[in-house]
Design a protein around this motif. Structure first.
Motif, PDB file in Angstrom:
ATOM      1  N   LYS A  74       0.864  -1.188   0.000  1.00  0.00           N
ATOM      2  CA  LYS A  74       0.000   0.000   0.000  1.00  0.00           C
ATOM      3  C   LYS A  74       0.896   1.232   0.000  1.00  0.00           C
ATOM      4  O   LYS A  74       1.558   1.525   0.997  1.00  0.00           O
ATOM      5  CB  LYS A  74      -0.910   0.004   1.229  1.00  0.00           C
ATOM      6  N   ASP A  75       0.917   1.935  -1.117  1.00  0.00           N
ATOM      7  CA  ASP A  75       1.888   3.009  -1.304  1.00  0.00           C
ATOM      8  C   ASP A  75       1.334   4.412  -1.106  1.00  0.00           C
ATOM      9  O   ASP A  75       2.058   5.389  -1.276  1.00  0.00           O
ATOM     10  CB  ASP A  75       2.511   2.902  -2.703  1.00  0.00           C
ATOM     11  N   SER A  76       0.062   4.542  -0.767  1.00  0.00           N
ATOM     12  CA  SER A  76      -0.526   5.849  -0.482  1.00  0.00           C
ATOM     13  C   SER A  76      -0.859   5.961   1.005  1.00  0.00           C
ATOM     14  O   SER A  76      -1.384   5.018   1.603  1.00  0.00           O
ATOM     15  CB  SER A  76      -1.791   6.087  -1.309  1.00  0.00           C
ATOM     16  N   LEU A  77      -0.544   7.117   1.562  1.00  0.00           N
ATOM     17  CA  LEU A  77      -0.767   7.383   2.981  1.00  0.00           C
ATOM     18  C   LEU A  77      -1.534   8.691   3.119  1.00  0.00           C
ATOM     19  O   LEU A  77      -1.091   9.730   2.619  1.00  0.00           O
ATOM     20  CB  LEU A  77       0.574   7.484   3.722  1.00  0.00           C
ATOM     21  N   VAL A  78      -2.667   8.628   3.785  1.00  0.00           N
ATOM     22  CA  VAL A  78      -3.485   9.812   4.054  1.00  0.00           C
ATOM     23  C   VAL A  78      -3.332  10.168   5.525  1.00  0.00           C
ATOM     24  O   VAL A  78      -3.538   9.315   6.398  1.00  0.00           O
ATOM     25  CB  VAL A  78      -4.962   9.550   3.722  1.00  0.00           C
ATOM     26  N   ILE A  79      -2.951  11.409   5.801  1.00  0.00           N
ATOM     27  CA  ILE A  79      -2.800  11.870   7.180  1.00  0.00           C
ATOM     28  C   ILE A  79      -3.700  13.079   7.406  1.00  0.00           C
ATOM     29  O   ILE A  79      -3.588  14.085   6.690  1.00  0.00           O
ATOM     30  CB  ILE A  79      -1.344  12.257   7.506  1.00  0.00           C
ATOM     31  N   TYR A  80      -4.573  12.975   8.382  1.00  0.00           N
ATOM     32  CA  TYR A  80      -5.405  14.115   8.765  1.00  0.00           C
ATOM     33  C   TYR A  80      -4.829  14.739  10.026  1.00  0.00           C
ATOM     34  O   TYR A  80      -4.542  14.035  10.999  1.00  0.00           O
ATOM     35  CB  TYR A  80      -6.853  13.693   9.017  1.00  0.00           C
ATOM     36  N   GLN A 125     -11.902   1.111   8.560  1.00  0.00           N
ATOM     37  CA  GLN A 125     -11.672  -0.309   8.272  1.00  0.00           C
ATOM     38  C   GLN A 125     -11.835  -0.613   6.791  1.00  0.00           C
ATOM     39  O   GLN A 125     -11.181  -1.516   6.264  1.00  0.00           O
ATOM     40  CB  GLN A 125     -12.625  -1.170   9.099  1.00  0.00           C
ATOM     41  N   HIS A 126     -12.677   0.147   6.120  1.00  0.00           N
ATOM     42  CA  HIS A 126     -12.839  -0.032   4.675  1.00  0.00           C
ATOM     43  C   HIS A 126     -11.669   0.603   3.920  1.00  0.00           C
ATOM     44  O   HIS A 126     -11.131   0.004   2.990  1.00  0.00           O
ATOM     45  CB  HIS A 126     -14.155   0.591   4.226  1.00  0.00           C
ATOM     46  N   ALA A 127     -11.280   1.800   4.335  1.00  0.00           N
ATOM     47  CA  ALA A 127     -10.188   2.504   3.652  1.00  0.00           C
ATOM     48  C   ALA A 127      -8.883   1.720   3.739  1.00  0.00           C
ATOM     49  O   ALA A 127      -8.085   1.715   2.787  1.00  0.00           O
ATOM     50  CB  ALA A 127     -10.016   3.897   4.258  1.00  0.00           C
ATOM     51  N   ARG A 128      -8.662   1.068   4.871  1.00  0.00           N
ATOM     52  CA  ARG A 128      -7.396   0.341   5.064  1.00  0.00           C
ATOM     53  C   ARG A 128      -7.215  -0.826   4.114  1.00  0.00           C
ATOM     54  O   ARG A 128      -6.106  -1.368   4.003  1.00  0.00           O
ATOM     55  CB  ARG A 128      -7.293  -0.156   6.510  1.00  0.00           C
ATOM     56  N   GLN A 129      -8.263  -1.228   3.436  1.00  0.00           N
ATOM     57  CA  GLN A 129      -8.111  -2.300   2.450  1.00  0.00           C
ATOM     58  C   GLN A 129      -7.308  -1.835   1.238  1.00  0.00           C
ATOM     59  O   GLN A 129      -6.748  -2.655   0.509  1.00  0.00           O
ATOM     60  CB  GLN A 129      -9.486  -2.802   1.995  1.00  0.00           C
ATOM     61  N   ARG A 130      -7.246  -0.505   1.041  1.00  0.00           N
ATOM     62  CA  ARG A 130      -6.579   0.025  -0.138  1.00  0.00           C
ATOM     63  C   ARG A 130      -5.457   1.017   0.164  1.00  0.00           C
ATOM     64  O   ARG A 130      -4.518   1.144  -0.618  1.00  0.00           O
ATOM     65  CB  ARG A 130      -7.611   0.731  -1.029  1.00  0.00           C
ATOM     66  N   ILE A 131      -5.571   1.739   1.268  1.00  0.00           N
ATOM     67  CA  ILE A 131      -4.615   2.804   1.581  1.00  0.00           C
ATOM     68  C   ILE A 131      -4.216   2.738   3.041  1.00  0.00           C
ATOM     69  O   ILE A 131      -4.802   2.005   3.837  1.00  0.00           O
ATOM     70  CB  ILE A 131      -5.212   4.202   1.277  1.00  0.00           C
ATOM     71  N   ASN A 132      -3.222   3.536   3.386  1.00  0.00           N
ATOM     72  CA  ASN A 132      -2.833   3.740   4.775  1.00  0.00           C
ATOM     73  C   ASN A 132      -3.474   5.035   5.267  1.00  0.00           C
ATOM     74  O   ASN A 132      -3.506   6.030   4.540  1.00  0.00           O
ATOM     75  CB  ASN A 132      -1.311   3.837   4.893  1.00  0.00           C
ATOM     76  N   LEU A 133      -3.980   5.025   6.483  1.00  0.00           N
ATOM     77  CA  LEU A 133      -4.687   6.178   7.031  1.00  0.00           C
ATOM     78  C   LEU A 133      -4.226   6.417   8.458  1.00  0.00           C
ATOM     79  O   LEU A 133      -4.143   5.481   9.259  1.00  0.00           O
ATOM     80  CB  LEU A 133      -6.196   5.922   7.009  1.00  0.00           C
ATOM     81  N   ALA A 134      -3.904   7.681   8.774  1.00  0.00           N
ATOM     82  CA  ALA A 134      -3.480   8.027  10.131  1.00  0.00           C
ATOM     83  C   ALA A 134      -4.008   9.417  10.476  1.00  0.00           C
ATOM     84  O   ALA A 134      -4.286  10.234   9.602  1.00  0.00           O
ATOM     85  CB  ALA A 134      -1.954   8.004  10.255  1.00  0.00           C
ATOM     86  N   VAL A 135      -4.136   9.656  11.768  1.00  0.00           N
ATOM     87  CA  VAL A 135      -4.553  10.952  12.299  1.00  0.00           C
ATOM     88  C   VAL A 135      -3.471  11.407  13.271  1.00  0.00           C
ATOM     89  O   VAL A 135      -3.056  10.644  14.146  1.00  0.00           O
ATOM     90  CB  VAL A 135      -5.904  10.843  13.034  1.00  0.00           C
ATOM     91  N   VAL A 136      -2.997  12.637  13.111  1.00  0.00           N
ATOM     92  CA  VAL A 136      -1.966  13.151  13.999  1.00  0.00           C
ATOM     93  C   VAL A 136      -2.483  14.397  14.710  1.00  0.00           C
ATOM     94  O   VAL A 136      -3.288  15.152  14.163  1.00  0.00           O
ATOM     95  CB  VAL A 136      -0.648  13.476  13.255  1.00  0.00           C
ATOM     96  N   ALA A 137      -2.028  14.586  15.916  1.00  0.00           N
ATOM     97  CA  ALA A 137      -2.392  15.772  16.692  1.00  0.00           C
ATOM     98  C   ALA A 137      -1.196  16.195  17.522  1.00  0.00           C
ATOM     99  O   ALA A 137      -0.330  15.378  17.869  1.00  0.00           O
ATOM    100  CB  ALA A 137      -3.594  15.489  17.594  1.00  0.00           C
TER     101      ALA A 137
END
Length: 243
Positions: A74-80, A125-137
């Protein structure tokens, strides 16, 4: 195409058909923007392998690098970037119960970010099937974890950026240290990680009465409002709790 609903007038159907044409054009425009986004040239190489603090498998605090947020294949990472602490001018009420309620209001979480993360927790849980997802604060990890427990977030990967310059570098923090709700996408190409896209529409000028909508396509709440005769309210904001 011939569609009608019970009891509608010819005047309604004519207006609805005209609106349908606009909706079709909007769909085309949305697809065109998505295609143009995918065709962006390579973005800037990430200047450092940022070290965040997260939770290990056993729940204990552990350092995790940006590069380690990419799962195999999984080569895409989304960070909010979650505004915790909230904007200095945000006077909406804080939590009324739990550990987070003990914080000074200025140190507490942003209600609007919280509403978005309430929605993303279900999608994670659905997004993680295709991408990496993280939240930072920017808050300490213990505060983030406590608030996540209070909100019932169990699917989001939550990280503290308190000890690095990620927020500042990727437009999620002002020069004065105020937090901003940026969403950034990164892409890994071999061993190289580049910035791919950011929700910089947040910083773009708006016309009178416009909503910034920098992550508007992600938010079911505001898109639901758009479907109603009342539309998006201009005298209402998300709250951490409601009467």
């Amino acid at each position: 195409m011939s569609i009608t609903f019970p009891g509608e007038s010819a005047h309604y159907r004519a207006a609805r058909d005209r609106l349908l044409e606009q909706e079709i054009e909007l769909r085309r425009a949305t697809e065109a923007v998505a295609a143009a986004r995918r065709e962006l040239p390579p973005g800037g190489v990430v200047p450092q392998d940022y070290v965040f603090q997260g939770a290990a498998v056993d729940g204990t605090p552990s350092e995790v690098r940006l590069s380690e947020l990419f799962a195999p294949g999984k080569d895409s990472l989304v960070i909010y970037s979650f505004m915790f602490p909230r904007d200095p001018g945000d006077e909406r009420p804080g939590p009324v119960t739990g550990q987070t309620a003990r914080l000074n209001l200025a140190e507490g979480p942003c209600p609007s970010c919280t509403a978005l993360l309430d929605q993303l927790d279900g999608a994670a849980q659905h997004a993680r099937q295709r991408i990496n997802l993280a939240v930072v604060a920017k808050s300490p990890l213990s505060r983030i974890q406590a608030f996540a427990e209070e909100r019932g977030w169990h699917r989001l990967r939550l990280l503290s950026s308190a000890a690095n310059s990620y927020n500042h570098d990727y437009l999620a923090e002002t020069a004065q240290g105020a937090q901003r709700p940026m969403l950034n996408v990164f892409h890994r190409d071999g061993q190289t990680i580049r910035h791919f896209w950011g929700s910089e529409l947040f910083y773009a000028p708006t016309e009178a009465g416009q909503d910034p909508r920098h992550v508007g396509a992600l938010e079911p709440l505001w898109n639901l409002f758009d479907l109603t005769p009342e539309g998006r309210p201009n005298d209402w904001d998300e709250q951490l709790s409601y009467p």
